[in-house]
Scaffold this motif. Structure first.
Motif, PDB file in Angstrom:
ATOM      1  N   ILE A  32     -58.764  37.226 -24.228  1.00 49.59           N
ATOM      2  CA  ILE A  32     -57.354  37.393 -23.867  1.00 49.59           C
ATOM      3  C   ILE A  32     -57.301  38.236 -22.599  1.00 49.59           C
ATOM      4  O   ILE A  32     -57.533  39.452 -22.640  1.00 49.59           O
ATOM      5  CB  ILE A  32     -56.556  38.087 -24.996  1.00 49.59           C
ATOM      6  N   VAL A  33     -57.023  37.609 -21.469  1.00 50.28           N
ATOM      7  CA  VAL A  33     -57.027  38.317 -20.173  1.00 50.28           C
ATOM      8  C   VAL A  33     -55.934  37.755 -19.266  1.00 50.28           C
ATOM      9  O   VAL A  33     -55.278  36.764 -19.600  1.00 50.28           O
ATOM     10  CB  VAL A  33     -58.395  38.202 -19.453  1.00 50.28           C
ATOM     11  N   SER A  34     -55.778  38.383 -18.110  1.00 47.38           N
ATOM     12  CA  SER A  34     -54.789  37.952 -17.127  1.00 47.38           C
ATOM     13  C   SER A  34     -55.056  36.513 -16.695  1.00 47.38           C
ATOM     14  O   SER A  34     -56.205  36.107 -16.493  1.00 47.38           O
ATOM     15  CB  SER A  34     -54.833  38.872 -15.905  1.00 47.38           C
ATOM     16  N   ASP A  35     -53.956  35.762 -16.529  1.00 45.03           N
ATOM     17  CA  ASP A  35     -54.107  34.372 -16.102  1.00 45.03           C
ATOM     18  C   ASP A  35     -54.609  34.260 -14.668  1.00 45.03           C
ATOM     19  O   ASP A  35     -54.984  33.176 -14.218  1.00 45.03           O
ATOM     20  CB  ASP A  35     -52.786  33.613 -16.264  1.00 45.03           C
ATOM     21  N   PHE A  95     -63.386  30.231 -21.359  1.00 44.19           N
ATOM     22  CA  PHE A  95     -63.260  31.420 -22.192  1.00 44.19           C
ATOM     23  C   PHE A  95     -61.846  32.018 -22.200  1.00 44.19           C
ATOM     24  O   PHE A  95     -61.506  32.774 -23.109  1.00 44.19           O
ATOM     25  CB  PHE A  95     -64.231  32.515 -21.702  1.00 44.19           C
ATOM     26  N   VAL A  96     -61.035  31.700 -21.200  1.00 47.53           N
ATOM     27  CA  VAL A  96     -59.803  32.456 -20.959  1.00 47.53           C
ATOM     28  C   VAL A  96     -58.637  31.948 -21.796  1.00 47.53           C
ATOM     29  O   VAL A  96     -58.344  30.743 -21.815  1.00 47.53           O
ATOM     30  CB  VAL A  96     -59.437  32.413 -19.460  1.00 47.53           C
ATOM     31  N   VAL A  97     -57.975  32.891 -22.473  1.00 44.32           N
ATOM     32  CA  VAL A  97     -56.638  32.673 -23.032  1.00 44.32           C
ATOM     33  C   VAL A  97     -55.706  33.474 -22.135  1.00 44.32           C
ATOM     34  O   VAL A  97     -55.702  34.705 -22.173  1.00 44.32           O
ATOM     35  CB  VAL A  97     -56.532  33.150 -24.490  1.00 44.32           C
ATOM     36  N   PRO A  98     -54.910  32.811 -21.281  1.00 46.57           N
ATOM     37  CA  PRO A  98     -54.212  33.522 -20.199  1.00 46.57           C
ATOM     38  C   PRO A  98     -52.985  34.301 -20.663  1.00 46.57           C
ATOM     39  O   PRO A  98     -52.240  33.854 -21.534  1.00 46.57           O
ATOM     40  CB  PRO A  98     -53.815  32.390 -19.247  1.00 46.57           C
ATOM     41  N   VAL A  99     -52.802  35.469 -20.070  1.00 41.05           N
ATOM     42  CA  VAL A  99     -51.618  36.293 -20.272  1.00 41.05           C
ATOM     43  C   VAL A  99     -51.018  36.562 -18.896  1.00 41.05           C
ATOM     44  O   VAL A  99     -51.718  37.018 -17.986  1.00 41.05           O
ATOM     45  CB  VAL A  99     -51.963  37.627 -20.970  1.00 41.05           C
ATOM     46  N   ASP A 100     -49.727  36.259 -18.733  1.00 42.31           N
ATOM     47  CA  ASP A 100     -49.038  36.487 -17.460  1.00 42.31           C
ATOM     48  C   ASP A 100     -48.342  37.836 -17.522  1.00 42.31           C
ATOM     49  O   ASP A 100     -47.388  38.029 -18.262  1.00 42.31           O
ATOM     50  CB  ASP A 100     -48.018  35.371 -17.207  1.00 42.31           C
ATOM     51  N   ARG A 101     -48.821  38.795 -16.724  1.00 42.29           N
ATOM     52  CA  ARG A 101     -48.268  40.147 -16.744  1.00 42.29           C
ATOM     53  C   ARG A 101     -46.968  40.258 -15.971  1.00 42.29           C
ATOM     54  O   ARG A 101     -46.256  41.252 -16.084  1.00 42.29           O
ATOM     55  CB  ARG A 101     -49.285  41.135 -16.154  1.00 42.29           C
ATOM     56  N   TYR A 102     -46.657  39.265 -15.151  1.00 44.81           N
ATOM     57  CA  TYR A 102     -45.524  39.408 -14.239  1.00 44.81           C
ATOM     58  C   TYR A 102     -44.275  38.668 -14.703  1.00 44.81           C
ATOM     59  O   TYR A 102     -43.185  38.937 -14.234  1.00 44.81           O
ATOM     60  CB  TYR A 102     -45.914  38.939 -12.837  1.00 44.81           C
ATOM     61  N   GLN A 103     -44.419  37.714 -15.589  1.00 49.78           N
ATOM     62  CA  GLN A 103     -43.244  37.001 -16.074  1.00 49.78           C
ATOM     63  C   GLN A 103     -43.527  36.431 -17.463  1.00 49.78           C
ATOM     64  O   GLN A 103     -44.672  36.187 -17.835  1.00 49.78           O
ATOM     65  CB  GLN A 103     -42.853  35.878 -15.115  1.00 49.78           C
ATOM     66  N   ARG A 104     -42.459  36.269 -18.208  1.00 44.90           N
ATOM     67  CA  ARG A 104     -42.589  35.749 -19.572  1.00 44.90           C
ATOM     68  C   ARG A 104     -42.881  34.251 -19.508  1.00 44.90           C
ATOM     69  O   ARG A 104     -42.120  33.488 -18.922  1.00 44.90           O
ATOM     70  CB  ARG A 104     -41.304  36.011 -20.353  1.00 44.90           C
ATOM     71  N   ASN A 105     -43.957  33.858 -20.100  1.00 45.23           N
ATOM     72  CA  ASN A 105     -44.421  32.477 -20.013  1.00 45.23           C
ATOM     73  C   ASN A 105     -44.560  31.927 -21.431  1.00 45.23           C
ATOM     74  O   ASN A 105     -45.452  32.337 -22.178  1.00 45.23           O
ATOM     75  CB  ASN A 105     -45.762  32.429 -19.261  1.00 45.23           C
ATOM     76  N   LEU A 156     -61.906  38.223 -27.941  1.00 47.45           N
ATOM     77  CA  LEU A 156     -62.140  39.516 -27.289  1.00 47.45           C
ATOM     78  C   LEU A 156     -60.843  39.939 -26.617  1.00 47.45           C
ATOM     79  O   LEU A 156     -60.267  39.171 -25.843  1.00 47.45           O
ATOM     80  CB  LEU A 156     -63.263  39.398 -26.256  1.00 47.45           C
ATOM     81  N   VAL A 157     -60.391  41.175 -26.916  1.00 44.81           N
ATOM     82  CA  VAL A 157     -59.134  41.678 -26.389  1.00 44.81           C
ATOM     83  C   VAL A 157     -59.355  43.074 -25.818  1.00 44.81           C
ATOM     84  O   VAL A 157     -60.075  43.891 -26.408  1.00 44.81           O
ATOM     85  CB  VAL A 157     -58.042  41.749 -27.484  1.00 44.81           C
ATOM     86  N   PHE A 158     -58.744  43.338 -24.674  1.00 46.43           N
ATOM     87  CA  PHE A 158     -58.681  44.695 -24.114  1.00 46.43           C
ATOM     88  C   PHE A 158     -57.251  45.199 -24.341  1.00 46.43           C
ATOM     89  O   PHE A 158     -56.363  44.934 -23.524  1.00 46.43           O
ATOM     90  CB  PHE A 158     -59.025  44.686 -22.623  1.00 46.43           C
ATOM     91  N   PRO A 159     -56.997  45.904 -25.455  1.00 49.11           N
ATOM     92  CA  PRO A 159     -55.612  46.236 -25.828  1.00 49.11           C
ATOM     93  C   PRO A 159     -54.884  47.097 -24.806  1.00 49.11           C
ATOM     94  O   PRO A 159     -53.650  47.085 -24.772  1.00 49.11           O
ATOM     95  CB  PRO A 159     -55.776  46.987 -27.160  1.00 49.11           C
ATOM     96  N   ALA A 160     -55.612  47.849 -23.980  1.00 46.69           N
ATOM     97  CA  ALA A 160     -54.948  48.664 -22.955  1.00 46.69           C
ATOM     98  C   ALA A 160     -54.312  47.789 -21.877  1.00 46.69           C
ATOM     99  O   ALA A 160     -53.333  48.184 -21.243  1.00 46.69           O
ATOM    100  CB  ALA A 160     -55.928  49.645 -22.324  1.00 46.69           C
ATOM    101  N   GLY A 161     -54.883  46.610 -21.643  1.00 45.71           N
ATOM    102  CA  GLY A 161     -54.300  45.686 -20.689  1.00 45.71           C
ATOM    103  C   GLY A 161     -54.588  46.002 -19.236  1.00 45.71           C
ATOM    104  O   GLY A 161     -54.215  45.228 -18.352  1.00 45.71           O
ATOM    105  N   ARG A 162     -55.227  47.134 -18.954  1.00 44.56           N
ATOM    106  CA  ARG A 162     -55.542  47.505 -17.578  1.00 44.56           C
ATOM    107  C   ARG A 162     -56.682  48.517 -17.577  1.00 44.56           C
ATOM    108  O   ARG A 162     -57.034  49.077 -18.616  1.00 44.56           O
ATOM    109  CB  ARG A 162     -54.319  48.067 -16.867  1.00 44.56           C
TER     110      ARG A 162
END
Length: 530
Positions: free
Chosen positions: A358-361, A372-382, A400-406
């Motif tokens: 689970i990481v940035s798109d 491997f990527v499950v995309p997460v868009d940090r800038y807009q709701r997708n 695999l998740v980085f819960p802090a996100g950054r």
């Protein structure tokens, strides 16, 4: 004394292993196929102890043994070559590792054991006479020497990596062999092919391994006799990402930035982009990616780590990995950025071939990472990305998740993760997933920390230090990443730990802090990132 080097390209392993020995030692028998307790083996045999320094079994496990002359010598009761034969009977990496950790290794002199689970990144176990350490993705080449045991291997590695552009240069079989048959500028005393008064490089093993067969070429360098032996491997399914990836076009960081944050991109003067392209190392990044065009996605992360000479050491007190059928979600801290993902994907994907991250798109711009990527868009709701998140958590794939996100920031001299997000806890509860924490011990450079500190002191809200993250990958501040793995808990165990997901998140953050040895309270996002 030995030197081992390898290249993995498009699902094929090329491995060359030089053996240095005393000239009065009995000549080894050429490779032969023999029936072990649980598997057929292909290996040369040392007549002195009946063991071997190299073996391949029909499950595709390759074992290579190097002596460790840097550790203090000790009295031994059993040949290390016999240990190789014992371990070569295992069918997979997990069983071999479990067996090795159960053994009383005090019977053996110090050693380094390198294991390839087929044409994939190797694992290294180092026994120094007192402690067994496990290293993920050691970089090629590895060497040992009784003469100047620290300096000689370092010189050999430095020369070899210069010849191969840090292992980015693709070698054919003959070029690979010639690097081991060449003393180079180090000469006969220190070179990879060495010759001294009583010792010399006596043989060369060259293995070409696919998922179907292993072909071993053996050369006795004293008699110049050569032989070739082949071992058919038991068939196994091709894992995820086992296809070659070819990029359509170079990475354009300005276009990527514009697509993710058009407002900020528009506010920047055009003249800033040449400078930003230099800061973001766009030319060097594309040069490296171009040399990896055609590489399998599954091997991409390991190849990058090999080029960067970065590996990961697993702490001896770590828990065992959870079983695949437990549907684990790994919660990791995020101390350095890209290196964190590279080492964890390399390690976890060998045990969980269907691993998703689970990481940035934005990482979808690298096609090698796409499987491997499950995309997460940090800038807009997708909504599409949200459906993919639910799909990933409802599946049986390890996550695999980085819960802090950054990336973490330094506070009062300590590296602190941002507050963990509740999302992975919420979804793991909904889909009854097991959870396990892990702590990565690494950091970015002092330059990164200094820029972050200066930005905060000046009251600048924009995370300027993030511009350095590409440089932090290309020139890592630490070459060895430490890892401590916690004990996994099933949903039946961890869900009752709190009445709400916020309380469960606090429980898991506490589990992580215990694992990492942290005692300070979690900082707020304002304190960390303002």
């Amino acid at each position: 004394m030995c030197t081992l080097s390898w290249q993995i390209w498009q699902g094929k392993l090329s491995l060359v292993f030089s053996r240095d020995e005393a000239l009065d030692r009995a000549v080894a028998e050429p490779p032969r196929t023999e029936q072990g307790m649980h598997s057929r083996l292909l290996c040369p045999v040392d007549p002195k102890g009946g063991g071997t320094w190299f073996s391949l079994n029909e499950q595709g496990l390759v074992l290579c043994l190097l002596n460790d002359y840097r550790s203090p010598p000790r009295a031994t009761r059993r040949s290390r070559g016999l240990l190789v034969k014992d371990l070569a009977n295992h069918h997979n990496l997990e069983d071999l590792a479990a067996h090795l950790k159960r053994l009383n290794l005090t019977d053996y002199a110090p050693f380094q054991l390198v294991v390839f689970p087929g044409p994939e990144a190797p694992r290294l176990w180092h026994w120094n006479g007192e402690e067994l350490a496990e290293v993920v993705a050691p970089a090629s080449p590895l060497s040992s020497s009784s003469l100047f045991p620290t300096l000689t291997p370092w010189l050999r590695r430095r020369w070899f990596r210069r010849q191969t552009d840090g292992n980015l240069l693709r070698l054919n079989a003959e070029q690979h062999r010639q690097l081991h048959l060449n003393s180079g500028p180090l000469g006969r005393y220190l070179g990879i092919r060495m010759r001294r008064a009583q010792r010399a490089t006596v043989s060369l093993c060259h293995l070409e391994l696919t998922t179907r067969e292993g072909r071993l070429h053996y050369q006795d360098l004293l008699s110049e006799q050569q032989s070739t032996a082949t071992l058919a491997l038991q068939p196994r399914g091709a894992p995820q990402g086992f296809t070659a990836v070819q990029r359509d076009q170079p990475l354009d960081l300005e276009a990527l930035f514009q697509s993710k944050n058009p407002g900020l991109h528009q506010s920047l003067p055009k003249l800033t982009w040449p400078l930003l392209r230099w800061v973001l190392c766009e030319v060097r990044l594309n040069r490296g990616l171009r040399q990896l065009d055609g590489q399998h996605a599954r091997d991409f992360c390991a190849h990058v780590l090999d080029h960067l000479d970065v590996s990961m050491r697993i702490a001896p007190g770590s828990a065992a990995l959870p079983p695949a059928n437990s549907r684990p979600v790994f919660l990791a801290n995020h101390p350095s950025g890209g290196i964190d993902g590279l080492v964890l994907i390399t390690w976890l994907s060998q045990h969980f071939p269907d691993l998703r991250v689970i990481v940035s798109d934005a990482l979808l711009a690298l096609p090698h990472l796409e499987p491997f990527v499950v995309p997460v868009d940090r800038y807009q709701r997708n909504h599409g990305a949200l459906r993919q998140l639910h799909g990933a958590f409802s599946s049986d794939s390890a996550l695999l998740v980085f819960p802090a996100g950054r990336t973490a920031r330094r506070q009062q001299g300590r590296l602190i993760d941002a507050p963990w997000q509740k999302m992975p806890i919420n979804l793991a509860r909904q889909y009854e997933r097991s959870l396990v924490t892990m702590h990565l011990d690494t950091a970015n450079s002092r330059t990164f920390d200094a820029l972050a500190s200066a930005r905060k002191s000046l009251g600048i809200g924009l995370n300027l230090e993030m511009l350095l993250l590409v440089r932090e990958i290309l020139k890592p501040a630490r070459k060895t990443v430490g890892l401590t793995l916690g004990r996994y808990q099933t949903a039946q165990e961890w869900v009752p730990r709190g009445q709400t997901d916020q309380a469960r998140l606090a429980y898991w953050r506490g589990q992580y802090d215990q694992l990492a040895g942290n005692s300070e309270p979690t900082l707020s996002s304002t304190e960390v990132f303002s």
